[in-house]
Design an enzyme around this catalytic site. Sequence first.
Site, PDB file in Angstrom:
ATOM      1  N   HIS A  81       0.692  -1.431  -0.105  1.00  0.00           N
ATOM      2  CA  HIS A  81       0.010   0.127  -0.019  1.00  0.00           C
ATOM      3  C   HIS A  81       0.914   1.134   0.136  1.00  0.00           C
ATOM      4  O   HIS A  81       1.985   1.072   0.146  1.00  0.00           O
ATOM      5  CB  HIS A  81      -0.754  -0.053   1.181  1.00  0.00           C
ATOM      6  CG  HIS A  81      -1.882  -1.094   1.133  1.00  0.00           C
ATOM      7  ND1 HIS A  81      -2.868  -1.410   0.501  1.00  0.00           N
ATOM      8  CD2 HIS A  81      -1.489  -2.529   2.054  1.00  0.00           C
ATOM      9  CE1 HIS A  81      -3.234  -2.567   0.707  1.00  0.00           C
ATOM     10  NE2 HIS A  81      -2.529  -3.268   1.552  1.00  0.00           N
ATOM     11  N   GLY A  82       0.447   2.498  -0.090  1.00  0.00           N
ATOM     12  CA  GLY A  82       0.735   3.713  -0.250  1.00  0.00           C
ATOM     13  C   GLY A  82       1.493   4.116   1.111  1.00  0.00           C
ATOM     14  O   GLY A  82       1.661   3.673   2.077  1.00  0.00           O
ATOM     15  N   LYS A  84       0.288   6.286   3.265  1.00  0.00           N
ATOM     16  CA  LYS A  84      -0.833   6.396   4.329  1.00  0.00           C
ATOM     17  C   LYS A  84      -0.720   5.098   5.174  1.00  0.00           C
ATOM     18  O   LYS A  84      -0.889   5.105   6.336  1.00  0.00           O
ATOM     19  CB  LYS A  84      -2.315   6.685   3.804  1.00  0.00           C
ATOM     20  CG  LYS A  84      -2.407   8.004   3.576  1.00  0.00           C
ATOM     21  CD  LYS A  84      -3.799   8.379   3.048  1.00  0.00           C
ATOM     22  CE  LYS A  84      -4.273   9.599   2.818  1.00  0.00           C
ATOM     23  NZ  LYS A  84      -5.834   9.994   2.632  1.00  0.00           N
ATOM     24  N   VAL A  88       2.835  -4.206   4.034  1.00  0.00           N
ATOM     25  CA  VAL A  88       3.063  -5.169   2.946  1.00  0.00           C
ATOM     26  C   VAL A  88       2.708  -6.455   3.323  1.00  0.00           C
ATOM     27  O   VAL A  88       3.121  -7.185   4.388  1.00  0.00           O
ATOM     28  CB  VAL A  88       4.767  -5.132   2.551  1.00  0.00           C
ATOM     29  CG1 VAL A  88       5.161  -5.647   1.476  1.00  0.00           C
ATOM     30  CG2 VAL A  88       5.257  -3.672   2.678  1.00  0.00           C
ATOM     31  N   ASP A 197     -12.854  -2.179   5.314  1.00  0.00           N
ATOM     32  CA  ASP A 197     -12.659  -1.677   3.972  1.00  0.00           C
ATOM     33  C   ASP A 197     -12.758  -3.140   3.005  1.00  0.00           C
ATOM     34  O   ASP A 197     -11.678  -3.670   2.506  1.00  0.00           O
ATOM     35  CB  ASP A 197     -11.166  -1.170   3.824  1.00  0.00           C
ATOM     36  CG  ASP A 197     -11.038  -0.617   2.316  1.00  0.00           C
ATOM     37  OD1 ASP A 197     -12.163  -0.341   1.583  1.00  0.00           O
ATOM     38  OD2 ASP A 197     -10.040  -0.080   2.036  1.00  0.00           O
TER      39      ASP A 197
END
Length: 507
Positions: A81-82, A84, A88, A197
Site C-alpha cells: 500500500h501507499g 498512508k 506489505v 474496507d
Amino acid sequence: MGARCSKFSACWLHSHLKPSAIESPDPGKPLSLSLSLSLSLSVQNGGRNERSLIPIFSEFNLEDLKSATNGFSSDNIVSEHGEKAPNVVYKGKLQNDTWIAIKRFHKTAWPDSRQFIEEARAVGSLRSERLANLIGCCCEGDNRLLVAEFMPYETLAKHLFHWETQPMKWAMRLRVALYLAQALEYCSSKGRALYHDLNAYRVLFDQDGNPRLSCFGLMKNSRDGKSYSTNLAFTPPEYLRTGRVTPESVVYSFGTLLLDLLSGKHIPPSHALDLIRGKNFPMLMDSCLEGHFTNDDGTELVRLASRCLQYEARERPNAKSLVIALMSLQKEAEVPSYLLMGIPRGNESSKQPLLLTPLGEACLRTDLTAIHEMLDKSGYKDDEGIANELSFQLWTNQMQETLNSKKQGDAAFRAKDFTTAIDCYTEFIDGGTMVSPTVFARRCLAYLMSDLPQEALGDAMQAQVVSPEWPTAFYLQAAALFSLGMETDAQESLKDGTNLEAKKSKN
C-alpha cells in the site's frame, strides 16, 4: 485404513464435541485418534495439491518468517500500500513446504504488543472454508506480523478488472457473491461482524478456485490508512459522518462488490444507483456477460445491490438474508470452481472420476430424501454383530427401556418424524449400554433434515469412530460437510468412503 480418522475430523472433534461425546466402543481401550489442536489445510507444493497439518494458531518467531521470505525480499511481495498505510504482504514458505501469506505492519500501527496478540488470537480462532484463515502472528520488538493461509490464484480485482484469458463467468460471479455473504454471516455468528474496507482486493482464490475472504480485514486496527476506503466515493455514508465502522457499513461495502461483479468495473455507488433508479440497469452489466444470464437473474442481483447501498443503514439487509437471497440464484452448482475459473488444478484433471455408489451419489447431491430411503432400507445389517447382541439383550429386563428408545426412534425415523427420532436415539445413546454406528447414522440424517449440520457432522464422525471401516459414516460426513459449505473436506470424505467401498467389494 483401520481406525484412521481424517485430519479434518480430528480437528473438528476436538473443537466442537464435548469430551464426553467421544467415547470408545470398548471402555477398556483408548481411542486411536490424535485429537490435537490442528487444522487440515490444502497447500501448493511444486504444482501438487497436498494436505498438511498446520497449528490452529501459532506465535511465530521473526527468524522463521525472515527465512520463509528470503529476508523479506522484494521478490516475495504480493501486495503493498501507499504512504498512508505502509503495510506489505509477502509470500513465504515454511520449512515443512507450506506456503503462507505474511502481512507486515508499520511499527506505528500497533504500539501495544499485548493488544496486537489478543486481537490476532481472536481472529485466529475463526475457521471457515470461506476465509483465508489466520494461522499465526509474530510480535518481536517493533515487529507486528500476521500469518495466513496463502491463496495462489490472486484477487477478485485481478479476475474482474484485469483478466487476461477469459472474463469471469456469470455462474462464478454468483458463487463469489454467495461465498462472501457466507463468510460475513460466519464471522457475524462468531461475534466478528466488523470488516474493514471490504473490496475486490480482499477476496482471494484458493487452490481449488474457490473465493475466500481475507482474514486481515477482521483485525480491528488493520484499516489501511486513515480512512475506511482510499476512495471516498465508495465509503459508507455513516462512516463519513461518524468515522465508525458498523455491521451495516460492511453490508454497504458488500453492495459495492455486487456492483463490481455485475459490471466488471469499479463503478461508484452513486452513479450505479442513478442508473438503477432510471431503470437503465442494463448499462451496468458487463458486456462480456451478454446472453449468459436471464433478465430475472440480472434484475434480482441489481435489486440486492441497491438494497445493500441504501443511504440509511437500518434499511440494508443483514448477512443471513443476503445468503438466503443469493442461494436461490446459484447456477451450475455442481461444477467445481476451478473449472468455472479456467484454472489448472495440479494433476487432478488426469485422475479418474470417483465411481460413486447410490448412497455416495445422494450425499454428493445432499439429497436427504434419497439418503433417508437408503438408510431405512439397509436397517442394521452393517452393525456387525450388534443386531444379534441386541436380540440377546431383549431378555434382560434392565436393558428393555434403552432398547425401547431405539425401537421408538426407528419407528419415528421410518415415519419421517425426525424431531422424535432425535429425542429417542439420544436417549438410547445416553443410556450407554450399547454403541451402534447405525443409530449415529440415523440421528445424523435426522439432524440434517432438521437443518442442524454441525450436529449431523458430529454423529457421522462418531459412527466412524465406532466402525472405522464403514463407508456410510464417510458418506454422511460428506453430506454434512456439503451442508456446511466445506466442499474440499466433503470431497475428501466422499473419496474415503468410495475407497472403503471398493476395498469391501474386493474382499
